[in-house]
Design a protein around this motif. Structure first.
Motif, PDB file in Angstrom:
ATOM      1  N   HIS A 196     -10.339   1.534   2.406  1.00  0.00           N
ATOM      2  CA  HIS A 196     -10.054   2.559   3.426  1.00  0.00           C
ATOM      3  C   HIS A 196     -11.261   2.514   4.357  1.00  0.00           C
ATOM      4  CE1 HIS A 196      -8.417   6.486   4.986  1.00  0.00           C
ATOM      5  NE2 HIS A 196      -9.608   6.403   5.551  1.00  0.00           N
TER       6      HIS A 196
ATOM      7  N   TYR B 128     -12.776   3.839  -1.383  1.00  0.00           N
ATOM      8  CA  TYR B 128     -12.667   4.981  -0.473  1.00  0.00           C
ATOM      9  C   TYR B 128     -14.077   5.480  -0.211  1.00  0.00           C
ATOM     10  CZ  TYR B 128      -7.713   5.650  -1.838  1.00  0.00           C
ATOM     11  OH  TYR B 128      -6.367   5.509  -2.079  1.00  0.00           O
TER      12      TYR B 128
ATOM     13  N   HIS C 230       0.858  -1.204   0.000  1.00  0.00           N
ATOM     14  CA  HIS C 230       0.000   0.000   0.000  1.00  0.00           C
ATOM     15  C   HIS C 230       0.883   1.240   0.000  1.00  0.00           C
ATOM     16  CE1 HIS C 230      -3.657   2.362   1.680  1.00  0.00           C
ATOM     17  NE2 HIS C 230      -2.705   3.247   1.419  1.00  0.00           N
TER      18      HIS C 230
ATOM     19  N   HIS D 188      -4.267  -0.150   6.127  1.00  0.00           N
ATOM     20  CA  HIS D 188      -3.738   0.700   7.206  1.00  0.00           C
ATOM     21  C   HIS D 188      -4.615   0.686   8.468  1.00  0.00           C
ATOM     22  CE1 HIS D 188      -6.582   3.494   5.474  1.00  0.00           C
ATOM     23  NE2 HIS D 188      -5.771   4.016   4.586  1.00  0.00           N
TER      24      HIS D 188
ATOM     25  N   LYS E 167      -9.951  -0.216  -5.257  1.00  0.00           N
ATOM     26  CA  LYS E 167      -9.873   0.457  -3.968  1.00  0.00           C
ATOM     27  C   LYS E 167     -11.172   1.170  -3.632  1.00  0.00           C
ATOM     28  CE  LYS E 167      -7.936   2.093  -0.291  1.00  0.00           C
ATOM     29  NZ  LYS E 167      -6.762   2.916  -0.047  1.00  0.00           N
TER      30      LYS E 167
ATOM     31  N   THR F 246     -10.550  10.641   2.911  1.00  0.00           N
ATOM     32  CA  THR F 246      -9.119  10.917   2.962  1.00  0.00           C
ATOM     33  C   THR F 246      -8.678  11.746   1.766  1.00  0.00           C
ATOM     34  OG1 THR F 246      -6.980   9.817   3.373  1.00  0.00           O
ATOM     35  CG2 THR F 246      -8.461   8.739   1.816  1.00  0.00           C
TER      36      THR F 246
ATOM     37  N   LEU G  86      -4.227   9.605   7.928  1.00  0.00           N
ATOM     38  CA  LEU G  86      -5.544   9.009   8.124  1.00  0.00           C
ATOM     39  C   LEU G  86      -5.476   7.524   7.830  1.00  0.00           C
ATOM     40  CD1 LEU G  86      -7.716  11.828   6.564  1.00  0.00           C
ATOM     41  CD2 LEU G  86      -7.687  11.114   8.968  1.00  0.00           C
TER      42      LEU G  86
HETATM   43 ZN    ZN Z   1      -6.514   5.352   3.173  1.00  0.00          ZN
END
Ligand code: ZN
Ligand code: NCD
Ligand code: ZN
Length: 344
Positions: free
Chosen positions: A135, A100, A13, A173, A98, A105, A218
């Motif tokens: 995320h 989000y 990442h 994360h 991905k 963010t 974040l």
């Molecule tokens: Zn992120």
């Protein structure tokens, strides 16, 4: 132990950004990592195969001479993403898409507002073997920023995992005890990346004695019980946790600002800092799994065959790096000592 040799690691990442920033970020990562999962949150975001191909070419052009570094490309999901976009992205070599939540963010305004409307897309991804990277934070303004990850698990992640048991999901994360527990206890098709900053720091390192903008990322750093839970998770050696630096450069003036950007530029010291954490925990023998084997095994990609050696030797992270555009950037852990170093 004063020396450790690992299969060459990958970074699962990170953010390379674009334009002349690539001249800085790509060599910094290619120095130590064989592959990296490249986040698609450019402006505009990377939303189709054509954009992926063009971005990959720009990254490859920024590799140092002779480097065999391989960017692994990702697609940015929006509420306009179609099944055909997923099929075309897969054909273009995209390994993951991905998610989000909109506004969660940096550069995520174009992202997903109605999660359920993406369920047909998740179904297609599960069918063709494309991973979902998440995320994991809710974004409603009334929800406290320190609770956003835990609430995302309850409201959204549990549901995605239940409805799509064959979809491989990487919870990116992670920053909380709740996230570490969720990942450890749920299906084998769910794993997580953990950054150096979330293993090394807690919210005191952001706020005590003055605001430290270079530690702002974040999801935001949490209280120390969460840091301890993440450290405990990697110390188990579980193959559900692997290296994702989330190296996310922002120019110095954008971090040291009245409204500072989120993201730590960790590429220059991340691997060494992870080694330091594993050593402090007395589990340096678990570093290779975290850095070099759990990631490719989860993604279904071959492990690297070359090796890299770290030695116990102290060095200091530079206080600033000058970007190709002449502007400074402050790397993560700037001016601080690191006690592991890559040999040669
Ligand atoms: Zn992120
Ligand atoms: C990342 C960025 O700057 O692109 N920032 C961050 O604080 N982690 C975005 C992200 O990974 O959420
Ligand atoms: Zn990121």
């Amino acid at each position: 132990m004063t020396q450790i040799t690992l299969l060459t690691p990958d970074d699962w990442h990170l953010h390379f950004r674009d334009g002349d920033m690539l001249q800085e970020t790509v060599p910094a990562t290619a120095r130590l990592f064989q592959r990296a999962i490249v986040m698609p949150n450019l402006l505009p975001p990377v939303t189709d195969a054509k954009m992926v191909n063009a971005y990959r070419e720009r990254i490859l052009a920024a590799r140092p001479q002779g480097s065999s570094f391989e960017p692994l490309m990702t697609l940015f999901l929006t509420n306009d993403t179609t099944k055909q976009d997923i099929i075309d992205a897969k054909a273009a070599g995209v390994v993951a898409a991905k998610l989000y939540p909109a506004g969660a963010t940096t550069n995520s305004d174009a992202a997903v507002k109605a999660l359920d409307s993406l369920f047909p897309i998740f179904e297609k991804m599960a069918e063709i073997g494309m991973l979902l990277l998440v995320h994991g934070e809710v974004t409603e303004s009334h929800i406290d920023i320190f609770d956003r990850e835990a609430i995302f698990i309850e409201r959204n992640l549990t549901r995605i995992v239940d409805v799509f048991p064959s979809l491989k999901v990487v919870f990116e994360h992670i920053t909380t005890k709740e996230a570490a527990e969720f990942v450890a206890s749920t299906s084998d098709n769910v794993a997580a990346t953990i950054t150096p900053q979330h293993l090394l720091l807690n919210r005191n390192d952001l706020l005590v004695g003055g605001i430290r903008p270079h530690n702002f990322c974040l999801p935001v750093l949490k209280r120390n019980i969460h840091q301890q839970a993440l450290r405990a998770a990697v110390a188990t050696g579980s193959n559900k946790f692997f290296l994702g630096t989330d190296s996310a450069p922002h120019e110095k003036h954008r971090k040291e600002s009245a409204c500072g950007c989120a993201g730590c530029y960790s590429a220059w010291g991340a691997l060494e800092l992870y080694a330091q954490v594993f050593d402090d925990l007395g589990v340096i023998d678990k570093l290779e799994g975290f850095a070099s084997t759990h990631g490719p095994d989860f993604y279904g990609l071959p492990r690297n065959t070359s090796t890299l050696t770290l030695i116990k030797e102290t060095w200091t992270v530079p206080s600033e790096i000058i970007l190709p555009n002449g502007k400074p950037i402050v790397p993560f852990f700037a001016g601080e000592e690191v006690n592991w170093k890559v040999k040669g």
